[in-house]
Design a protein around this motif. Structure first.
Motif, PDB file in Angstrom:
ATOM      1  N   MET A 106       0.788  -1.224   0.000  1.00  0.00           N
ATOM      2  CA  MET A 106       0.000   0.000   0.000  1.00  0.00           C
ATOM      3  C   MET A 106       0.829   1.288   0.000  1.00  0.00           C
ATOM      4  SD  MET A 106      -2.806  -1.579  -0.138  1.00  0.00           S
ATOM      5  CE  MET A 106      -3.936  -0.205  -0.129  1.00  0.00           C
ATOM      6  N   MET A 132      -8.952  -0.429  -2.471  1.00  0.00           N
ATOM      7  CA  MET A 132      -7.740  -0.405  -3.283  1.00  0.00           C
ATOM      8  C   MET A 132      -8.043  -0.037  -4.732  1.00  0.00           C
ATOM      9  SD  MET A 132      -5.949  -3.840  -1.727  1.00  0.00           S
ATOM     10  CE  MET A 132      -4.582  -3.891  -2.888  1.00  0.00           C
ATOM     11  N   SER A 176      -3.272   5.569   2.355  1.00  0.00           N
ATOM     12  CA  SER A 176      -3.321   4.197   2.867  1.00  0.00           C
ATOM     13  C   SER A 176      -3.989   4.140   4.233  1.00  0.00           C
ATOM     14  CB  SER A 176      -1.916   3.608   2.948  1.00  0.00           C
ATOM     15  OG  SER A 176      -1.114   4.353   3.827  1.00  0.00           O
TER      16      SER A 176
END
Length: 232
Positions: free
Chosen positions: A126, A188, A133
């Motif tokens: 990440m 994501m 993140s």
């Protein structure tokens, strides 16, 4: 017409036919080559941002989502052998098939870009999201992995537990784990839609968001039918 003249005419006709077929075949090959070159350039990002850097959002998303998808495939195969419920088995098959195909695309792009499949400089999962993140750490799962880990990933203990359950218990735990996993995947993929530069990758990420959100609704209904709820 004499026999010799006829044979000459036939020979000339066959020659013209071969030349036409050769020209047509050459045109097809050329078209395929050009199409392949266009696809190559499009996936590379040539003409827009160039080949992504190793620490770019495009490369980071491809690396991390490939790992994320691999676990979804693993969980789907585990539950397939732990239940006879056709609805759960069908969902597991769809998830495994879809995410295995998408994983192949992501890894293929990394090969195309000639980029490593491991983050450069020891950067953790990440890192490509930068400060975002932490914002997407809400779905980091229940294993204490923290915001630095890929969101929604099941722990080794959770995978071991899933493998030990059977019947409805396995179905409920799988649906709960996969719900967490999909929520993390949506976070994501949504970040890639915002941060990635390669158009074809952004489109894939958008498709992931839409597909996994749809499956989240389905899994919520399936849990409800079993008297259970998502963990978060």
């Amino acid at each position: 017409m004499t026999a010799d003249a006829g044979r000459t005419a036939d020979s000339e006709g066959r020659g013209r036919t071969r030349r036409v077929r050769w020209a047509a075949g050459g045109a097809v090959v050329l078209a395929l080559v050009l199409a392949g070159a266009a696809t190559f350039a499009f996936a590379r990002g040539d003409g827009e941002s160039g080949v992504p850097a190793a620490d770019s959002a495009d490369a980071g998303f491809a690396r991390d989502m490939a790992v994320h998808h691999q676990q979804a495939v693993e969980m789907s195969f585990i539950v397939r052998d732990r239940t006879d419920d056709e609805d759960v088995r069908r969902l597991a098959y769809d998830i495994a098939n879809t995410q295995a195909n998408q994983r192949g695309m992501l890894l293929g792009w990394l090969d195309l870009w000639e980029l490593p499949k491991v983050a450069p400089g020891g950067a953790g999962p990440m890192a490509w999201m930068g400060g975002d993140s932490e914002k997407h750490g809400d779905h980091a799962g229940h294993g204490g992995q923290g915001a630095s880990a890929m969101p929604g990933m099941a722990t080794k203990d959770e995978l071991k537990r899933l493998g030990a359950l059977r019947g409805e218990e396995a179905e409920v735990f799988f649906l709960q784990l996969m719900t967490d996993h999909h929520k993390g995947g949506v976070s994501m993929a949504g970040a890639c839609v915002s941060l990635c530069a390669v158009p074809v990758e952004k489109r894939l990420a958008k498709g992931m968001v839409e597909g996994q959100q749809s499956e989240l609704g389905l899994m919520r209904d399936m849990l409800d039918a079993r008297g259970a709820k998502p963990r978060s």
